[in-house]
Design a protein around this motif. Structure first.
Motif, PDB file in Angstrom:
ATOM      1  N   ARG A  75    -120.702 -39.415  48.050  1.00  0.00           N
ATOM      2  CA  ARG A  75    -119.420 -39.806  48.663  1.00  0.00           C
ATOM      3  C   ARG A  75    -118.561 -38.570  48.931  1.00  0.00           C
ATOM      4  NH1 ARG A  75    -117.147 -45.215  45.468  1.00  0.00           N
ATOM      5  NH2 ARG A  75    -119.181 -45.924  44.699  1.00  0.00           N
ATOM      6  N   ILE A  76    -118.495 -37.709  47.938  1.00  0.00           N
ATOM      7  CA  ILE A  76    -117.680 -36.500  48.072  1.00  0.00           C
ATOM      8  C   ILE A  76    -118.198 -35.621  49.208  1.00  0.00           C
ATOM      9  CG2 ILE A  76    -117.013 -34.373  46.894  1.00  0.00           C
ATOM     10  CD1 ILE A  76    -117.016 -36.056  44.259  1.00  0.00           C
ATOM     11  N   LYS A  77    -119.503 -35.438  49.262  1.00  0.00           N
ATOM     12  CA  LYS A  77    -120.105 -34.594  50.299  1.00  0.00           C
ATOM     13  C   LYS A  77    -119.903 -35.173  51.692  1.00  0.00           C
ATOM     14  CE  LYS A  77    -124.673 -33.131  51.943  1.00  0.00           C
ATOM     15  NZ  LYS A  77    -126.131 -33.173  51.662  1.00  0.00           N
ATOM     16  N   ASN A  78    -120.119 -36.472  51.850  1.00  0.00           N
ATOM     17  CA  ASN A  78    -120.158 -37.084  53.178  1.00  0.00           C
ATOM     18  C   ASN A  78    -118.823 -37.608  53.673  1.00  0.00           C
ATOM     19  OD1 ASN A  78    -123.130 -37.197  54.073  1.00  0.00           O
ATOM     20  ND2 ASN A  78    -123.230 -37.895  51.949  1.00  0.00           N
ATOM     21  N   VAL A  79    -117.833 -37.718  52.785  1.00  0.00           N
ATOM     22  CA  VAL A  79    -116.520 -38.230  53.198  1.00  0.00           C
ATOM     23  C   VAL A  79    -115.422 -37.221  52.849  1.00  0.00           C
ATOM     24  CG1 VAL A  79    -114.863 -40.114  53.031  1.00  0.00           C
ATOM     25  CG2 VAL A  79    -117.310 -40.613  52.882  1.00  0.00           C
ATOM     26  N   TYR A  80    -115.248 -36.967  51.580  1.00  0.00           N
ATOM     27  CA  TYR A  80    -114.166 -36.090  51.104  1.00  0.00           C
ATOM     28  C   TYR A  80    -114.257 -34.705  51.735  1.00  0.00           C
ATOM     29  CZ  TYR A  80    -111.091 -33.878  47.582  1.00  0.00           C
ATOM     30  OH  TYR A  80    -110.087 -33.185  46.946  1.00  0.00           O
ATOM     31  N   ASP A  81    -115.422 -34.075  51.615  1.00  0.00           N
ATOM     32  CA  ASP A  81    -115.570 -32.717  52.134  1.00  0.00           C
ATOM     33  C   ASP A  81    -115.439 -32.671  53.649  1.00  0.00           C
ATOM     34  OD1 ASP A  81    -115.906 -31.755  49.581  1.00  0.00           O
ATOM     35  OD2 ASP A  81    -118.101 -31.545  49.723  1.00  0.00           O
ATOM     36  N   VAL A  82    -115.860 -33.726  54.321  1.00  0.00           N
ATOM     37  CA  VAL A  82    -115.738 -33.784  55.780  1.00  0.00           C
ATOM     38  C   VAL A  82    -114.266 -33.810  56.183  1.00  0.00           C
ATOM     39  CG1 VAL A  82    -116.163 -35.242  57.799  1.00  0.00           C
ATOM     40  CG2 VAL A  82    -117.994 -34.857  56.135  1.00  0.00           C
ATOM     41  N   TYR A  83    -113.468 -34.647  55.519  1.00  0.00           N
ATOM     42  CA  TYR A  83    -112.048 -34.761  55.857  1.00  0.00           C
ATOM     43  C   TYR A  83    -111.307 -33.456  55.556  1.00  0.00           C
ATOM     44  CZ  TYR A  83    -107.457 -36.967  56.408  1.00  0.00           C
ATOM     45  OH  TYR A  83    -106.193 -37.290  56.841  1.00  0.00           O
ATOM     46  N   HIS A  84    -111.502 -32.952  54.350  1.00  0.00           N
ATOM     47  CA  HIS A  84    -110.792 -31.732  53.965  1.00  0.00           C
ATOM     48  C   HIS A  84    -111.249 -30.526  54.782  1.00  0.00           C
ATOM     49  CE1 HIS A  84    -108.374 -32.851  50.360  1.00  0.00           C
ATOM     50  NE2 HIS A  84    -109.130 -33.921  50.467  1.00  0.00           N
ATOM     51  N   GLY A  85    -112.535 -30.481  55.091  1.00  0.00           N
ATOM     52  CA  GLY A  85    -113.031 -29.369  55.887  1.00  0.00           C
ATOM     53  C   GLY A  85    -112.442 -29.370  57.279  1.00  0.00           C
ATOM     54  N   ARG A  86    -112.347 -30.542  57.895  1.00  0.00           N
ATOM     55  CA  ARG A  86    -111.780 -30.612  59.243  1.00  0.00           C
ATOM     56  C   ARG A  86    -110.291 -30.303  59.236  1.00  0.00           C
ATOM     57  NH1 ARG A  86    -112.261 -28.950  64.016  1.00  0.00           N
ATOM     58  NH2 ARG A  86    -111.646 -30.389  65.700  1.00  0.00           N
ATOM     59  N   LEU A  87    -109.581 -30.764  58.224  1.00  0.00           N
ATOM     60  CA  LEU A  87    -108.153 -30.453  58.142  1.00  0.00           C
ATOM     61  C   LEU A  87    -107.945 -28.945  58.008  1.00  0.00           C
ATOM     62  CD1 LEU A  87    -105.269 -31.437  58.072  1.00  0.00           C
ATOM     63  CD2 LEU A  87    -105.535 -31.984  55.644  1.00  0.00           C
ATOM     64  N   LYS A  88    -108.773 -28.282  57.216  1.00  0.00           N
ATOM     65  CA  LYS A  88    -108.675 -26.823  57.083  1.00  0.00           C
ATOM     66  C   LYS A  88    -108.915 -26.134  58.428  1.00  0.00           C
ATOM     67  CE  LYS A  88    -110.121 -26.584  52.232  1.00  0.00           C
ATOM     68  NZ  LYS A  88    -111.213 -26.203  51.297  1.00  0.00           N
ATOM     69  N   GLU A  89    -109.906 -26.623  59.162  1.00  0.00           N
ATOM     70  CA  GLU A  89    -110.192 -26.028  60.469  1.00  0.00           C
ATOM     71  C   GLU A  89    -109.011 -26.184  61.423  1.00  0.00           C
ATOM     72  OE1 GLU A  89    -113.676 -28.051  61.759  1.00  0.00           O
ATOM     73  OE2 GLU A  89    -115.017 -27.002  60.366  1.00  0.00           O
ATOM     74  N   LEU A  90    -108.411 -27.360  61.445  1.00  0.00           N
ATOM     75  CA  LEU A  90    -107.281 -27.597  62.343  1.00  0.00           C
ATOM     76  C   LEU A  90    -106.067 -26.760  61.946  1.00  0.00           C
ATOM     77  CD1 LEU A  90    -107.570 -31.460  62.800  1.00  0.00           C
ATOM     78  CD2 LEU A  90    -108.117 -29.689  64.485  1.00  0.00           C
ATOM     79  N   ILE A  91    -105.853 -26.610  60.654  1.00  0.00           N
ATOM     80  CA  ILE A  91    -104.753 -25.752  60.191  1.00  0.00           C
ATOM     81  C   ILE A  91    -104.971 -24.317  60.650  1.00  0.00           C
ATOM     82  CG2 ILE A  91    -103.721 -24.706  58.134  1.00  0.00           C
ATOM     83  CD1 ILE A  91    -104.179 -27.432  56.723  1.00  0.00           C
ATOM     84  N   ALA A  92    -106.191 -23.815  60.503  1.00  0.00           N
ATOM     85  CA  ALA A  92    -106.489 -22.438  60.912  1.00  0.00           C
ATOM     86  C   ALA A  92    -106.256 -22.245  62.409  1.00  0.00           C
ATOM     87  CB  ALA A  92    -107.930 -22.093  60.539  1.00  0.00           C
ATOM     88  N   ARG A  93    -106.674 -23.216  63.211  1.00  0.00           N
ATOM     89  CA  ARG A  93    -106.456 -23.120  64.659  1.00  0.00           C
ATOM     90  C   ARG A  93    -104.975 -23.169  65.006  1.00  0.00           C
ATOM     91  NH1 ARG A  93    -109.350 -27.710  67.464  1.00  0.00           N
ATOM     92  NH2 ARG A  93    -108.073 -26.872  69.170  1.00  0.00           N
ATOM     93  N   THR A  94    -104.225 -23.999  64.280  1.00  0.00           N
ATOM     94  CA  THR A  94    -102.788 -24.100  64.533  1.00  0.00           C
ATOM     95  C   THR A  94    -102.079 -22.800  64.176  1.00  0.00           C
ATOM     96  OG1 THR A  94    -102.900 -26.471  64.039  1.00  0.00           O
ATOM     97  CG2 THR A  94    -100.723 -25.470  64.049  1.00  0.00           C
ATOM     98  N   ILE A  95    -102.461 -22.208  63.061  1.00  0.00           N
ATOM     99  CA  ILE A  95    -101.897 -20.912  62.666  1.00  0.00           C
ATOM    100  C   ILE A  95    -102.184 -19.857  63.726  1.00  0.00           C
ATOM    101  CG2 ILE A  95    -102.115 -19.019  60.999  1.00  0.00           C
ATOM    102  CD1 ILE A  95    -100.544 -21.183  59.789  1.00  0.00           C
TER     103      ILE A  95
END
Length: 295
Positions: free
Chosen positions: A147-167
Motif C-alpha cells: 500500500r505504501i509503495k503503490n499509493v503513499y509513495d506515489v502521492y508524496h513523490g508527485r507532490l515533491k515533483e510539482l513543488i520542485a517545478r513550482t520553485i
C-alpha cells in the motif's frame, strides 16, 4: 483468537490519483487533496468488517467537488488521491502504524513504532471513525508495505515533483492542503461562534503571515467565520513539506462539512453551490495574490 487475514491488491485495476493543470503551472500554488478518495480495492472490501458507508465516514467527503471551480475555471494546479483514507492515509508519517495490526511485523521494529499509531488512525487505519475495528483479525505487514509503495509513495513523490517545478518557475511555492472537518468539533470550541473555516499554519511557522491573512480576509469578506489553528494547526503534509528556507510553504484549509453537505447521508445540501463558488473565488484571488507577491 482472531484469524490472520492475508490478501493482496491488484493496483492495475484502478487509478491511484488524479492531477489537474500540472502541464503548465500558472501560479505558485498547489492544491493537495489527500482525503477525498472513494476508491476501495475489491480485495480490501472482502477483508474488512464494515460496509462502504461506514468506511467513508473518515473521508473528506466532496472536498474535490467543492474546489472544482477553482481548479477547472481558475487553472490552479491540484492533485487528489482517489483511494479511500480507510485503505491508506497519506497525511501520516510512515512510522505511524500499530505493529499489533500485523501477523508478520518484524519483531526488531516493534519497540520503535509501538507508540506511533494515533489511536488506530495512523497510516493504516485500524478503526473506523466511530472507533470500531476495521478488520476481524491481523493483516499482513507485507501487504501494508505494498500500500505504501503503490499509493503513499506515489502521492508524496508527485507532490515533491510539482513543488520542485513550482520553485523553479516562480521561486517559491505554497501547498494548500485541503480537508473538511465534522461540524460537531466546530460547534464545541470555546470562541463563542461556530467555526466555518480553519487555516492551519503550524502556529505561524509554515508560511508568511500575509498568505494566511489574505485567504482569511477573502473568506471573511464572504461572511464566513474563519480561525487560525483552531481546531487544527496542520497535520503531516503541512509539517513535512514545509521548508521556509527553501521558500516551500504550506497551509492547511479545513471546511466545516455542515456548510455544504448533509453529514449523515454524504449528500450535497442546498448551499453547496454557493459555498463552492465562494471558496473557489477566494482561492482564485489567493492564486493571483501569490503570483504578484514579492519577498
Amino acid at each position: 483468537m482472531s484469524e490472520n487475514i492475508d490478501f493482496r491488491v491488484d493496483y492495475n485495476k484502478f487509478k491511484v490519483m488524479d492531477e489537474f493543470n500540472t502541464d503548465e503551472l500558472k501560479y505558485p500554488l498547489i492544491l493537495s487533496i489527500p482525503h477525498c478518495g472513494t476508491v476501495f480495492p475489491e480485495e480490501f472490501l472482502r477483508a474488512v468488517r464494515h460496509d462502504v458507508m461506514t468506511l467513508r465516514k473518515n473521508e473528506d467527503i466532496l472536498v474535490y467537488d467543492l474546489l472544482e471551480p477553482a481548479i477547472r475555471d481558475g487553472g490552479i494546479a491540484a492533485i487528489k488521491l482517489n483511494v479511500s483514507r480507510s485503505f491508506i492515509d497519506v497525511n501520516r508519517a510512515k512510522v505511524e502504524l500499530d505493529p499489533n495490526m500485523f501477523f508478520d511485523y518484524p519483531r526488531e521494529d516493534i519497540g520503535l513504532n509501538q507508540q506511533r499509531s494515533r489511536y488506530g488512525l495512523g497510516i493504516i487505519h485500524k478503526v473506523t471513525a466511530d472507533s470500531r475495528p476495521i478488520y476481524a483479525g491481523r493483516i499482513s505487514y507485507k501487504e501494508a508495505e505494498e500500500r505504501i509503495k503503490n499509493v503513499y509513495d506515489v502521492y508524496h513523490g508527485r507532490l515533491k515533483e510539482l513543488i520542485a517545478r513550482t520553485i523553479d518557475k516562480f521561486g517559491f511555492c505554497l501547498v494548500l492542503d485541503c480537508h473538511s472537518m465534522p461540524s460537531k468539533i466546530c460547534s464545541i470550541m470555546n470562541d463563542g461562534q461556530n467555526i466555518e473555516f480553519c487555516l492551519g499554519n503550524l502556529f505561524e511557522q509554515s508560511c508568511p503571515g500575509e498568505f494566511g491573512s489574505f485567504l482569511k480576509d477573502e473568506l471573511e469578506k464572504r461572511k464566513y467565520h474563519t480561525t487560525f489553528n483552531c481546531p487544527y494547526s496542520g497535520a503531516f503534509i503541512t509539517f513535512n513539506f514545509c521548508q521556509p528556507r527553501r521558500k516551500i510553504f504550506t497551509l492547511q484549509l479545513e471546511t466545516n462539512r455542515a456548510l455544504y453537505m448533509e453529514e449523515n447521508t454524504h449528500k450535497k445540501n442546498n448551499d453547496f453551490h454557493k459555498v463552492s463558488s465562494d471558496i473557489s473565488a477566494s482561492l482564485k484571488a489567493l492564486a493571483q495574490f501569490l503570483l504578484d507577491f514579492k519577498f
